[in-house]
Design a protein around this motif. Structure first.
Motif, mmCIF file in Angstrom:
data_model
loop_
_atom_site.group_PDB
_atom_site.id
_atom_site.type_symbol
_atom_site.label_atom_id
_atom_site.label_comp_id
_atom_site.label_asym_id
_atom_site.label_seq_id
_atom_site.Cartn_x
_atom_site.Cartn_y
_atom_site.Cartn_z
ATOM 1 N N ASP A 26 0.833 -1.213 0.000
ATOM 2 C CA ASP A 26 0.000 0.000 0.000
ATOM 3 C C ASP A 26 0.868 1.264 0.000
ATOM 4 O O ASP A 26 0.452 2.300 0.515
ATOM 5 N N GLN A 27 2.078 1.166 -0.569
ATOM 6 C CA GLN A 27 2.957 2.330 -0.648
ATOM 7 C C GLN A 27 3.273 2.652 -2.103
ATOM 8 O O GLN A 27 3.128 1.816 -2.985
ATOM 9 N N LYS A 28 3.746 3.887 -2.307
ATOM 10 C CA LYS A 28 4.308 4.251 -3.610
ATOM 11 C C LYS A 28 5.753 4.630 -3.384
ATOM 12 O O LYS A 28 6.068 5.317 -2.415
ATOM 13 N N THR A 29 6.626 4.191 -4.270
ATOM 14 C CA THR A 29 8.031 4.545 -4.126
ATOM 15 C C THR A 29 8.590 4.831 -5.516
ATOM 16 O O THR A 29 7.976 4.480 -6.517
ATOM 17 N N GLU A 30 9.735 5.511 -5.553
ATOM 18 C CA GLU A 30 10.364 5.784 -6.847
ATOM 19 C C GLU A 30 11.709 5.088 -6.929
ATOM 20 O O GLU A 30 12.477 5.085 -5.968
#
Lengths: 300, 300
Positions: A26-30
């Motif tokens: 449930d995370q967004k990362t780059e």
């Protein structure tokens, strides 16, 4: 002999994502960096041999798609013979999505195995299987691996097997192998919580010439009738451990081809695997012979 | 007017991996299913509008590579106009690697933003920006988004913005937007731990006509000067929540185009987003108008 080593196993294309930290659900990362590499345990071992100057060939299956053509192209660019790669018109080429934690270099692999069909006995070309001094297997397709090992042994070839995890009929496979190189994960699955040196020794019971247990960044144990050797891992700046085991297997086979002592072979293979880990991708950092020698000359 | 809606924002290609369970670091897992979809918040909203029967266009940037051509092809197949998509010869097309936990449908996204260049003011085609009744923005590129919003407002167009997280100069952006649709994540980042209904109401202070806060599988709040509306999410068999917000925005714009009451628009958008979640991929499950109507007729 046409080749120094012929390998038979699974191939995939690797999508490698270097991440600032392995994310929770449930995370967004780059991404810090991205690489696409040809992948798969045996093909990467064959690329390692080619970089080191040995003549290698790969036998495996891809789909009739862009990913399959990519895999074949990448092997050919490295000088690995792909005459034994079959194209399965019915299914897609496997893909591996790999998320690498920075700075530990540890990774999680999500494999899209697709429905690619297993090699049938009739699809294995005996002449090709026996066309190298050494046959390298990943044992993932049990029946054709057994057939290939049997045919190679009959022809007097040496058989090496990468055992990453427990497989069906593993005892039959191990009894056909001269040099099993097994992971600590396999040791845990097969022997339970035993000492890795002891595990290497126990593997000799299958009748092999030497057995190796690899323990990631701690090093590896090699067992022969003469005793146990421990080779610590080299301390390098790790970026990505993807393919470290596969590259170790390729470099281990290189040592066998040179008829080096087990201790020298393990030290050499550890160095090649360590150098691989300094760059993103299963293959990017694989050194050539000069690169390993220069590394070994400056590391005791 | 040439289009019903013109969208400007980031695009990417999505690699969607449905996993039996979200894995920890240092694990290997096998996919249950794989899909590749065109992605990105605004392009997926434009596809939603096209499926519902509206005329939409996308303005954005891709690299001069196979991924870029894939993104353009996918939009064209859906009937989304791509005349405003620029090709950046200097960098690669962004990619999103998405790992979806089964059966929760929750996902983690690792975005390969690449070095794709931001839109320069001189690259924004004012005529194109104003060629739709509505302009939809993701606000990720602040300067060109501000310029685009200003130009659309001057021409009397309605501006909608998807606000997924806190961006620089967010107040300037919000003051140019008629309908901000913000995520609960943005609410937390901007307002802290406040009630979502209250957050929707506070957003009205920027001068917008209505403000919406989306709260995932709990539903959404809409605020106008007349009061607050809550629309619970529809209970469906969730496979993948990727793009649920983007699809909600597209369907919300569809409601604006129809001049529906806010309550009807939120109910419609919730239904379209819920239907999307029943299939793997950000776009696979987006229904057509008949599909939403039939769903709404059987769900109160």
């Amino acid at each position: 002999m046409q080749f120094d080593c012929v390998g038979f196993g699974l191939c995939a294309s690797d999508y490698l994502c270097l991440l600032p930290e392995y994310p929770a659900l449930d995370q967004k990362t780059e991404l810090i960096a991205f690489a696409k590499n040809g992948g798969g345990p045996v093909p990467t071992a064959m690329v390692t041999l080619a970089r080191l100057g040995a003549r290698s060939a790969f036998i495996g299956k891809v789909g009739d798609d862009a990913e399959g053509r990519y895999i074949i192209d990448e092997l050919q660019k490295e000088g690995v013979d792909t005459g034994g790669v079959r194209i399965d018109p019915e299914s897609a080429t496997p893909q591996a999505f790999i998320w690498i934690d920075n700075p530990s270099g540890k990774k999680t692999i999500a494999l899209n195995r697709t429905g690619i069909s297993a090699f049938k006995a009739t699809e294995l070309n005996e002449r090709l299987i026996c066309s190298g001094r050494i046959l390298h297997l990943d044992g993932r397709e049990v029946e054709p691996s057994l057939l290939a090992a049997e045919c190679a042994r009959k022809a007097g070839r040496t058989v090496v097997m990468d055992v990453g995890s427990l497989r069906p009929r593993i005892e039959s496979l191990l009894s056909m192998v001269d040099y099993p190189v097994v992971s600590e994960n396999f040791v845990l699955q097969y022997f339970g919580r035993i000492d890795h040196a002891q595990a290497a020794e126990k593997l000799l019971q299958f009748g092999c010439s030497a057995a190796v247990v690899t323990c990631g960044n701690r090093g590896c144990f090699g067992a022969t009738k003469s005793g146990i050797i421990f080779q610590p891992a080299f301390d390098v700046n790790v970026v990505d451990t993807t393919g470290a085991g596969d590259v170790f297997h390729g470099a281990f086979i290189y040592g066998l081809l040179q008829k080096w002592e087990l201790a020298s072979t393990l030290r050499f293979a550890s160095a090649v695997a360590a150098l691989k880990c300094t760059q993103l991708g299963g293959r990017t950092g694989i050194p050539n012979l000069e690169g390993v020698e220069s590394f070994l000359n400056t590391h005791n």
